[in-house]
Design a protein around this motif. Structure first.
Motif, PDB file in Angstrom:
ATOM      1  N   GLN A 173       8.148  10.169  -7.201  1.00  0.00           N
ATOM      2  CA  GLN A 173       9.128   9.480  -8.441  1.00  0.00           C
ATOM      3  C   GLN A 173       9.966   8.744  -7.331  1.00  0.00           C
ATOM      4  OE1 GLN A 173      11.560  12.190 -10.471  1.00  0.00           O
ATOM      5  NE2 GLN A 173      12.362  10.296 -11.995  1.00  0.00           N
ATOM      6  N   GLN A 174      10.604   9.227  -6.125  1.00  0.00           N
ATOM      7  CA  GLN A 174      11.396   8.374  -5.416  1.00  0.00           C
ATOM      8  C   GLN A 174      10.361   7.147  -4.737  1.00  0.00           C
ATOM      9  OE1 GLN A 174      12.956  11.605  -2.664  1.00  0.00           O
ATOM     10  NE2 GLN A 174      14.890  10.365  -2.911  1.00  0.00           N
ATOM     11  N   PHE A 175       9.308   7.353  -4.633  1.00  0.00           N
ATOM     12  CA  PHE A 175       8.601   6.365  -3.811  1.00  0.00           C
ATOM     13  C   PHE A 175       8.406   5.368  -4.955  1.00  0.00           C
ATOM     14  CE2 PHE A 175       5.904   8.757  -0.480  1.00  0.00           C
ATOM     15  CZ  PHE A 175       6.724   8.415   0.322  1.00  0.00           C
ATOM     16  N   LEU A 176       8.181   5.762  -6.260  1.00  0.00           N
ATOM     17  CA  LEU A 176       8.088   4.695  -7.304  1.00  0.00           C
ATOM     18  C   LEU A 176       9.264   4.005  -7.884  1.00  0.00           C
ATOM     19  CD1 LEU A 176       5.269   6.795  -9.357  1.00  0.00           C
ATOM     20  CD2 LEU A 176       4.865   4.556  -7.835  1.00  0.00           C
ATOM     21  N   THR A 177      10.392   4.743  -7.684  1.00  0.00           N
ATOM     22  CA  THR A 177      11.656   4.234  -8.100  1.00  0.00           C
ATOM     23  C   THR A 177      12.560   3.590  -7.143  1.00  0.00           C
ATOM     24  OG1 THR A 177      12.613   6.260  -8.091  1.00  0.00           O
ATOM     25  CG2 THR A 177      11.379   5.643 -10.172  1.00  0.00           C
ATOM     26  N   GLU A 178      12.432   4.000  -5.782  1.00  0.00           N
ATOM     27  CA  GLU A 178      13.438   3.649  -4.881  1.00  0.00           C
ATOM     28  C   GLU A 178      12.738   3.060  -3.546  1.00  0.00           C
ATOM     29  OE1 GLU A 178      15.575   7.122  -3.741  1.00  0.00           O
ATOM     30  OE2 GLU A 178      15.631   8.066  -5.759  1.00  0.00           O
ATOM     31  N   LEU A 236       0.901  -1.310  -0.040  1.00  0.00           N
ATOM     32  CA  LEU A 236       0.039  -0.122  -0.065  1.00  0.00           C
ATOM     33  C   LEU A 236       0.779   1.357   0.050  1.00  0.00           C
ATOM     34  CD1 LEU A 236      -2.869   1.430   0.094  1.00  0.00           C
ATOM     35  CD2 LEU A 236      -2.781   1.091   2.645  1.00  0.00           C
ATOM     36  N   LEU A 237       0.862   1.977  -1.010  1.00  0.00           N
ATOM     37  CA  LEU A 237       1.857   3.287  -1.118  1.00  0.00           C
ATOM     38  C   LEU A 237       0.613   4.489  -1.001  1.00  0.00           C
ATOM     39  CD1 LEU A 237       4.364   4.778  -2.011  1.00  0.00           C
ATOM     40  CD2 LEU A 237       3.762   4.551  -4.378  1.00  0.00           C
ATOM     41  N   ASP A 238       0.996   5.177  -0.119  1.00  0.00           N
ATOM     42  CA  ASP A 238       0.265   6.609   0.243  1.00  0.00           C
ATOM     43  C   ASP A 238       0.949   7.623  -0.285  1.00  0.00           C
ATOM     44  OD1 ASP A 238      -1.360   8.393   1.311  1.00  0.00           O
ATOM     45  OD2 ASP A 238      -0.860   7.727   3.484  1.00  0.00           O
ATOM     46  N   VAL A 239       0.387   8.312  -1.315  1.00  0.00           N
ATOM     47  CA  VAL A 239       0.918   9.338  -2.129  1.00  0.00           C
ATOM     48  C   VAL A 239      -0.222  10.594  -1.733  1.00  0.00           C
ATOM     49  CG1 VAL A 239       2.013   8.218  -3.878  1.00  0.00           C
ATOM     50  CG2 VAL A 239      -0.435   8.975  -4.392  1.00  0.00           C
ATOM     51  N   SER A 255       2.451  -7.209   7.933  1.00  0.00           N
ATOM     52  CA  SER A 255       2.724  -9.011   8.252  1.00  0.00           C
ATOM     53  C   SER A 255       3.596  -9.156   7.150  1.00  0.00           C
ATOM     54  CB  SER A 255       1.240  -9.514   7.837  1.00  0.00           C
ATOM     55  OG  SER A 255       0.744  -9.192   6.669  1.00  0.00           O
ATOM     56  N   ALA A 256       4.042 -10.434   6.817  1.00  0.00           N
ATOM     57  CA  ALA A 256       4.783 -11.057   5.896  1.00  0.00           C
ATOM     58  C   ALA A 256       4.417 -10.557   4.634  1.00  0.00           C
ATOM     59  CB  ALA A 256       5.142 -12.522   6.024  1.00  0.00           C
ATOM     60  N   ASN A 257       3.112 -10.354   4.270  1.00  0.00           N
ATOM     61  CA  ASN A 257       2.664 -10.199   2.945  1.00  0.00           C
ATOM     62  C   ASN A 257       1.731  -8.906   2.832  1.00  0.00           C
ATOM     63  OD1 ASN A 257       0.564 -11.282   4.302  1.00  0.00           O
ATOM     64  ND2 ASN A 257      -0.393 -12.391   2.500  1.00  0.00           N
ATOM     65  N   LEU A 258       2.102  -7.798   3.844  1.00  0.00           N
ATOM     66  CA  LEU A 258       1.115  -6.702   3.593  1.00  0.00           C
ATOM     67  C   LEU A 258       2.397  -5.404   4.182  1.00  0.00           C
ATOM     68  CD1 LEU A 258      -1.063  -4.762   3.176  1.00  0.00           C
ATOM     69  CD2 LEU A 258      -1.859  -5.593   5.403  1.00  0.00           C
ATOM     70  N   ALA A 259       2.614  -4.595   3.092  1.00  0.00           N
ATOM     71  CA  ALA A 259       3.746  -3.711   3.373  1.00  0.00           C
ATOM     72  C   ALA A 259       3.019  -2.434   3.050  1.00  0.00           C
ATOM     73  CB  ALA A 259       4.847  -3.806   2.398  1.00  0.00           C
ATOM     74  N   ILE A 281      -2.206   2.042  -4.788  1.00  0.00           N
ATOM     75  CA  ILE A 281      -1.741   3.405  -4.476  1.00  0.00           C
ATOM     76  C   ILE A 281      -2.750   4.122  -3.971  1.00  0.00           C
ATOM     77  CG2 ILE A 281      -0.612   5.297  -5.498  1.00  0.00           C
ATOM     78  CD1 ILE A 281       0.696   3.697  -7.212  1.00  0.00           C
ATOM     79  N   ASP A 282      -2.994   4.797  -2.844  1.00  0.00           N
ATOM     80  CA  ASP A 282      -3.830   5.608  -2.308  1.00  0.00           C
ATOM     81  C   ASP A 282      -3.604   7.062  -2.364  1.00  0.00           C
ATOM     82  OD1 ASP A 282      -5.820   6.755  -0.623  1.00  0.00           O
ATOM     83  OD2 ASP A 282      -5.088   6.446   0.945  1.00  0.00           O
ATOM     84  N   THR A 283      -4.402   7.851  -3.402  1.00  0.00           N
ATOM     85  CA  THR A 283      -4.075   9.050  -3.728  1.00  0.00           C
ATOM     86  C   THR A 283      -5.087  10.187  -2.885  1.00  0.00           C
ATOM     87  OG1 THR A 283      -5.865   8.994  -5.356  1.00  0.00           O
ATOM     88  CG2 THR A 283      -3.644   8.278  -5.999  1.00  0.00           C
TER      89      THR A 283
END
Length: 368
Positions: A175-180, A106-109, A144-148, A195-197
């Motif tokens: 861009q850093q979140f998506l590449t690093e 889950l990426l929070d932007v 958890s092991a399968n939720l980041a 991706i939560d926008t």
């Protein structure tokens, strides 16, 4: 302005006009869509098509491909309106898919209002930080092991600190979140990156979509709305944004259209005075079986079919309705999976149905 038609438009700067032909197009800086664009002068002089600029763009694409090489599907959760429960949907979809055995990130932007960490980690979110691995990549925080989960909130010294950034700085962090970020973990990558926008169609949306499209990595978007016209009007703009940016709409979820809870959890009043204890006592004595029944009430006056009709009008799938349930809100506050804490609740049934629909349109081979 016209919509983009050039194959180079995906390389457009984040602050480019709608209809950008692309900075490497032969008509860059000269087309009618370029009028008034802050990049018009740079494009017309070839600043974006110089050997150095081309090499930089190629390096960005290579970094994106490398970072997302072990991510099967990338799903954007969007809404044109704030406060419709978009982060709730993103977090609980992440929980639900991970409960089914999928590897989920889950990426929070939503850089100015990050809420995903609390909805995945609960109170533990305030003590979590991120660090860089030996390769120099950021390691996300694992529930958890399968939720980041990855968010700007892990980078703030004070979780109550306001993020007051202009567009270029936001774009750079996205861009850093998506590449690093290294999503490898114990699962050797992700089945789903959600991706939560933030609400609207702001810099964060444009940057996220443009960066992902450079790597052909956008699987689609789930659009969240409440059923009243005030929200639908803004969500129609979000659907227009998806069309203009060639983001497939996987479906629309109507959230919080009704309030649902067990009768035993309700409060009662008469003539302005609380009488909850007396009413529950009477019900326990006279009709105890009703206390476990679910009481429901529509929260909005829905005209013209609400979100379902809007989905039909735009030719996109209607995924269903997620009711407002106090236990669901509590699960989000505590960072818990609602489908685990209340598997038989109507909202849990809806969440599992949403996950099945995503599995169907974006399948993952669990045997690999």
């Amino acid at each position: 302005m016209t919509e983009a038609s050039s194959e180079n438009a995906g390389d457009a700067p984040a602050n480019a006009n709608t209809g950008c032909v692309g900075p490497t197009s032969e008509t860059a800086g000269k087309a009618s869509a370029c009028d008034g664009c802050p990049n018009q002068s740079a494009c017309s002089t070839g600043a974006f098509s110089s050997p150095e600029a081309v090499a930089k763009a190629e390096a960005e694409v290579e970094a994106l491909n490398r970072s997302l090489s072990n991510v099967s599907h990338v799903i954007l959760v969007l809404s044109g309106k704030g406060g419709v429960g978009k982060s709730t949907v993103a977090a609980q979809l992440s929980h639900t898919l991970s409960n089914q055995g999928y590897a989920v990130g889950l990426l929070d932007v939503d850089l100015c209002g990050p809420s995903a960490p609390r909805m995945v980690l609960g109170d533990a979110c305030t003590s979590q930080t991120i660090h860089k691995s030996g390769s120099g990549a950021w390691t996300p925080v694992y529930a958890s092991a399968n939720l980041a989960v990855m968010s700007i909130s892990f980078m703030l010294q004070d979780t109550n600190q306001a993020v007051v950034w202009r567009g270029p700085r936001k774009n750079a962090l996205i861009q850093q979140f998506l590449t690093e970020v290294d999503w490898t973990g114990d699962t050797d990558g992700l089945d789903y990156l959600i991706i939560d926008t933030p609400p609207g169609t702001s810099d964060e949306h444009i940057s996220t979509v443009q960066y992902l499209q450079k790597a052909s990595a956008v699987s689609g978007a789930v659009v969240v709305t409440t059923p009243e016209e005030v929200s639908l009007a803004d969500v129609r703009k979000e659907l227009s944004f998806c069309r203009k940016t060639d983001v497939p709409v996987l479906g629309i979820i109507e959230n919080m259209g009704s309030y649902q809870t067990r009768l035993s959890q309700m409060e009662f009043s008469k003539d302005g005075q609380d009488c909850t204890a007396q009413m529950l006592a009477v019900l326990r004595e006279k009709c105890p079986e009703v206390l476990d029944c679910v009481a429901a009430s529509n929260l909005f006056s829905v005209n013209a079919g609400g979100a379902e009709q809007m989905a039909t009008d735009y030719g996109v799938p209607f995924m269903g309705r997620l009711p407002l349930d106090p236990d669901l809100l509590k699960a989000c506050e505590q960072g818990k999976s609602f489908v685990q804490t209340h598997p038989n609740a109507n909202a849990a049934v809806a969440l599992k149905q949403f996950a099945r629909q995503l599995n169907k349109v974006l399948p993952v081979n669990m045997d690999e």
